[in-house]
Design a protein around this motif. Structure first.
Motif, mmCIF file in Angstrom:
data_model
loop_
_atom_site.group_PDB
_atom_site.id
_atom_site.type_symbol
_atom_site.label_atom_id
_atom_site.label_comp_id
_atom_site.label_asym_id
_atom_site.label_seq_id
_atom_site.Cartn_x
_atom_site.Cartn_y
_atom_site.Cartn_z
ATOM 1 N N PRO A 20 34.856 10.581 49.795
ATOM 2 C CA PRO A 20 35.452 10.879 48.617
ATOM 3 C C PRO A 20 36.966 9.771 48.598
ATOM 4 C CG PRO A 20 35.946 12.729 49.899
ATOM 5 C CD PRO A 20 35.067 11.743 50.623
ATOM 6 N N VAL A 21 37.194 9.396 47.390
ATOM 7 C CA VAL A 21 38.415 8.787 47.108
ATOM 8 C C VAL A 21 38.945 9.389 45.647
ATOM 9 C CG1 VAL A 21 39.529 6.427 46.362
ATOM 10 C CG2 VAL A 21 37.597 6.491 47.884
ATOM 11 N N ILE A 22 40.311 9.788 45.836
ATOM 12 C CA ILE A 22 40.844 10.139 44.753
ATOM 13 C C ILE A 22 41.832 8.920 43.970
ATOM 14 C CG2 ILE A 22 42.566 11.717 43.787
ATOM 15 C CD1 ILE A 22 41.677 13.966 45.649
ATOM 16 N N ILE A 23 41.722 8.700 42.861
ATOM 17 C CA ILE A 23 42.640 7.671 42.380
ATOM 18 C C ILE A 23 43.495 8.444 41.119
ATOM 19 C CG2 ILE A 23 42.555 5.398 40.898
ATOM 20 C CD1 ILE A 23 39.799 5.024 41.919
ATOM 21 N N ALA A 39 32.869 2.766 43.814
ATOM 22 C CA ALA A 39 31.316 3.181 43.694
ATOM 23 C C ALA A 39 30.245 2.598 44.113
ATOM 24 C CB ALA A 39 31.254 3.780 42.400
ATOM 25 N N ASP A 40 30.483 1.180 43.861
ATOM 26 C CA ASP A 40 29.621 0.221 44.416
ATOM 27 C C ASP A 40 29.674 -0.134 45.949
ATOM 28 O OD1 ASP A 40 28.512 -0.297 41.965
ATOM 29 O OD2 ASP A 40 29.619 -2.118 41.521
ATOM 30 N N SER A 41 30.768 0.301 46.457
ATOM 31 C CA SER A 41 30.867 0.237 47.929
ATOM 32 C C SER A 41 30.555 1.474 48.604
ATOM 33 C CB SER A 41 32.541 -0.402 48.110
ATOM 34 O OG SER A 41 32.820 -1.509 47.431
ATOM 35 N N GLY A 42 29.997 2.356 47.911
ATOM 36 C CA GLY A 42 29.350 3.598 48.710
ATOM 37 C C GLY A 42 30.410 4.912 48.606
ATOM 38 N N PHE A 43 31.551 4.746 47.874
ATOM 39 C CA PHE A 43 32.492 6.028 47.865
ATOM 40 C C PHE A 43 32.206 6.866 46.733
ATOM 41 C CE2 PHE A 43 34.575 2.575 50.049
ATOM 42 C CZ PHE A 43 35.443 3.379 51.084
ATOM 43 N N ASP A 44 32.663 8.154 46.874
ATOM 44 C CA ASP A 44 32.443 9.008 46.015
ATOM 45 C C ASP A 44 33.768 9.315 45.156
ATOM 46 O OD1 ASP A 44 32.087 11.507 44.448
ATOM 47 O OD2 ASP A 44 31.954 12.696 46.167
ATOM 48 N N LYS A 95 33.584 18.730 51.270
ATOM 49 C CA LYS A 95 33.757 19.146 52.699
ATOM 50 C C LYS A 95 34.075 18.214 53.330
ATOM 51 C CE LYS A 95 32.043 23.024 50.897
ATOM 52 N NZ LYS A 95 33.248 24.095 50.421
ATOM 53 N N GLN A 96 34.715 17.060 52.884
ATOM 54 C CA GLN A 96 35.331 15.829 53.605
ATOM 55 C C GLN A 96 36.793 15.563 53.537
ATOM 56 O OE1 GLN A 96 32.584 12.472 54.114
ATOM 57 N NE2 GLN A 96 31.586 13.166 52.394
ATOM 58 N N LYS A 97 37.156 14.882 54.531
ATOM 59 C CA LYS A 97 38.825 14.389 54.309
ATOM 60 C C LYS A 97 38.776 13.200 53.104
ATOM 61 C CE LYS A 97 41.275 15.882 58.335
ATOM 62 N NZ LYS A 97 42.467 15.317 59.227
ATOM 63 N N ILE A 98 39.881 13.121 52.504
ATOM 64 C CA ILE A 98 39.985 12.259 51.101
ATOM 65 C C ILE A 98 40.578 10.996 51.295
ATOM 66 C CG2 ILE A 98 40.626 12.328 48.897
ATOM 67 C CD1 ILE A 98 40.249 15.586 49.104
ATOM 68 N N ASN A 99 40.157 9.903 51.043
ATOM 69 C CA ASN A 99 41.144 8.680 50.599
ATOM 70 C C ASN A 99 41.845 8.806 49.302
ATOM 71 O OD1 ASN A 99 39.790 6.966 53.231
ATOM 72 N ND2 ASN A 99 37.886 7.651 52.055
ATOM 73 N N TYR A 100 42.875 8.203 49.261
ATOM 74 C CA TYR A 100 43.851 8.283 48.054
ATOM 75 C C TYR A 100 44.290 6.890 47.596
ATOM 76 C CZ TYR A 100 47.676 9.436 45.007
ATOM 77 O OH TYR A 100 48.522 9.875 44.075
ATOM 78 N N VAL A 101 44.228 6.715 46.340
ATOM 79 C CA VAL A 101 44.727 5.367 45.800
ATOM 80 C C VAL A 101 45.761 5.695 44.896
ATOM 81 C CG1 VAL A 101 44.340 3.179 44.622
ATOM 82 C CG2 VAL A 101 42.764 4.247 46.297
ATOM 83 N N GLY A 149 54.684 17.765 53.441
ATOM 84 C CA GLY A 149 53.631 18.497 54.282
ATOM 85 C C GLY A 149 52.303 18.832 53.485
ATOM 86 N N LYS A 150 52.345 18.583 52.183
ATOM 87 C CA LYS A 150 51.331 18.852 51.453
ATOM 88 C C LYS A 150 50.132 17.711 51.783
ATOM 89 C CE LYS A 150 54.081 21.037 47.496
ATOM 90 N NZ LYS A 150 55.201 21.003 48.353
ATOM 91 N N LEU A 151 48.996 18.202 51.306
ATOM 92 C CA LEU A 151 47.940 17.146 51.374
ATOM 93 C C LEU A 151 47.500 16.655 52.590
ATOM 94 C CD1 LEU A 151 48.620 15.089 48.321
ATOM 95 C CD2 LEU A 151 47.735 17.257 48.296
ATOM 96 N N VAL A 152 48.400 16.997 53.880
ATOM 97 C CA VAL A 152 48.147 16.167 54.973
ATOM 98 C C VAL A 152 46.935 16.450 55.755
ATOM 99 C CG1 VAL A 152 49.180 16.026 57.374
ATOM 100 C CG2 VAL A 152 50.558 16.012 55.605
ATOM 101 N N ASP A 153 46.522 17.926 55.468
ATOM 102 C CA ASP A 153 45.096 18.112 56.276
ATOM 103 C C ASP A 153 43.828 17.754 55.650
ATOM 104 O OD1 ASP A 153 46.794 19.502 58.238
ATOM 105 O OD2 ASP A 153 46.635 21.516 57.338
ATOM 106 N N GLN A 154 44.235 17.486 54.267
ATOM 107 C CA GLN A 154 42.909 16.981 53.586
ATOM 108 C C GLN A 154 42.781 15.575 53.392
ATOM 109 O OE1 GLN A 154 44.392 19.088 50.104
ATOM 110 N NE2 GLN A 154 42.688 20.613 50.434
#
Length: 408
Positions: A88-91, A116-121, A171-177, A193-198
């Motif tokens: 997953p990626v949050i933009i 999305a074309d590169s296989g990301f949610d 149920k996965q850790k997240i990439n962020y842009v 310390g927010k978001l760190v675990d995710q």
């Protein structure tokens, strides 16, 4: 309250209001193009961002709502349909725009669709107050209390709500842009310390943690003329770029000697190298978006004070009531985890994310683990190029995707 360069943030609206004068060729083009843009705007207002700008290109897209713990109902778009194992990626967009700003070019030049074309949610967030995030469990946007928030609340409530939802679904850790304000929200969140675990990794495009070296003359002029009246003119309610008070402010500012409104785009964001007229034209069809006046004031405090701190209420008693201290607390960027993979890219022509201010941010990250921090500099790029540049795929997005893939 003397707010240095407060007017600068307000005048960003001029980029949107005066596009015909600012973007040569923006009003030229075929009737087919103009009709398509008009249809996209109608579709967006009626059905949402997915139908207007994503599914028309053949991509799956879901309109989702996420409710924050303080009651704001946010719009989120999910592109690509998810699927087993897709990372997953949050933009996250910047100020005065919504997620549609990422979708102004053709699919092969648009970050969410390239991801999305590169296989990301792909999950696109829309901050409270923007056109599809104007709902609340108990308040209406016509109520001034609906707008009683600054970007502190985006850090404390909006971003965590979206992350919690996406993490719960995938149920996965997240990439962020993040771009512009989207970078500030991430940095402030991580410092607490927010978001760190995710989080799996972070990509920051045109970071604006510090704004001391903004290379624009307009902010100083506007602050000198209007700083004293801004809070009384707009209160702590909605900052609507299309509203009458802002329009009057802009008229007065442009009448000031030395304020070059004829070339405001370059003056505000830097000389963007790689925007074409049709992209700017479509962008102006969908933007600007409202935010809270309190957010604009808060951003101006960052400029004035030269530090990253929470909203300053301007009185000892009010600060103490909110924070338990007489002054607003700082966001300590040195507390960002050293082992968090981070990709930072910035431009040499950017009038907002100035090289000196980015260098100051990087100083806070100097203890980052070896190999966990990648810094990229693009000499010819200015602020808007990172979101809408016609060559951003080659200069920015492919690098972001490569960085994310290295963290899998």
């Amino acid at each position: 309250m003397a707010l240095r360069s407060l007017a600068f943030w307000m005048v960003m609206v001029l980029v949107l209001v005066l596009v015909v004068a600012l973007a040569p060729g923006a009003v030229e083009g075929s009737s087919r193009k103009l009709l398509a843009q008009a249809n996209a705007v109608v579709a967006a207002q009626a059905y949402g961002i997915c139908n207007a700008l994503v599914t028309v290109h053949g991509y799956q897209c879901q309109e989702i709502t996420v409710t924050t713990d303080d009651g704001y109902i946010l719009s989120v778009q999910r592109i690509g349909g998810g699927g087993t194992g897709k990372p997953p990626v949050i933009i996250q967009h910047g100020v005065l725009v919504d997620a549609a700003a990422w979708l102004m070019n053709s699919p092969d030049k648009t970050l969410p669709l390239i991801l999305a074309d590169s296989g990301f949610d792909v999950w696109m967030a829309n901050s409270r107050g923007t056109r599809f995030s104007r709902r609340h469990t108990s308040m209406d946007p016509s109520n001034p209390k609906f707008w009683n928030w600054s970007w502190d609340e985006l850090v404390a409530h909006d971003l965590p709500a979206v992350f919690n939802y996406v993490h719960g679904q995938t149920k996965q850790k997240i990439n962020y842009v993040g771009h512009s304000l989207g970078t500030l929200l991430a940095l402030a969140s991580l410092s607490e310390g927010k978001l760190v675990d995710q989080l799996k990794s972070v990509a920051l495009l045109s970071p604006i943690a510090y704004l001391t070296h903004m290379s624009t003359p307009i902010g100083a002029v506007g602050a000198r003329l209007f700083a004293g009246e801004i809070t009384t003119a707009f209160g702590f309610a909605e900052f609507d770029p299309k509203g009458e008070p802002v329009a009057e402010f802009l008229d007065r500012l442009c009448a000031t000697p030395g304020v070059p409104c004829y070339d405001i785009l370059s003056v505000l964001t830097g000389k963007n190298c790689c925007l074409n007229a049709s992209t700017v034209d479509l962008f102006l069809d969908h933007q600007p978006q409202p935010t809270s006046t309190k957010t604009m004031v808060h951003l101006s405090q960052v400029v004035r004070n030269g530090v990253l701190m929470k909203y300053d209420y301007g009185r000892f008693d009010l600060n103490y009531m909110h924070y338990g201290s007489f002054s607003a607390p700082h966001y300590d960027l040195s507390k960002i985890p050293n082992n968090l993979p981070m990709f930072i890219t910035y431009g040499g022509q950017d009038a907002l994310s100035d090289e000196h201010d980015v260098s100051r941010l990087l100083e806070y990250l100097k203890s980052h683990d070896v190999g966990k921090l990648v810094v990229d500099f693009i000499h010819e790029y200015a602020h808007a190029d990172f979101v809408m540049g016609i060559n951003a795929k080659d200069l920015v997005y492919n690098k972001v995707i490569s960085f994310f893939n290295q963290q899998q």
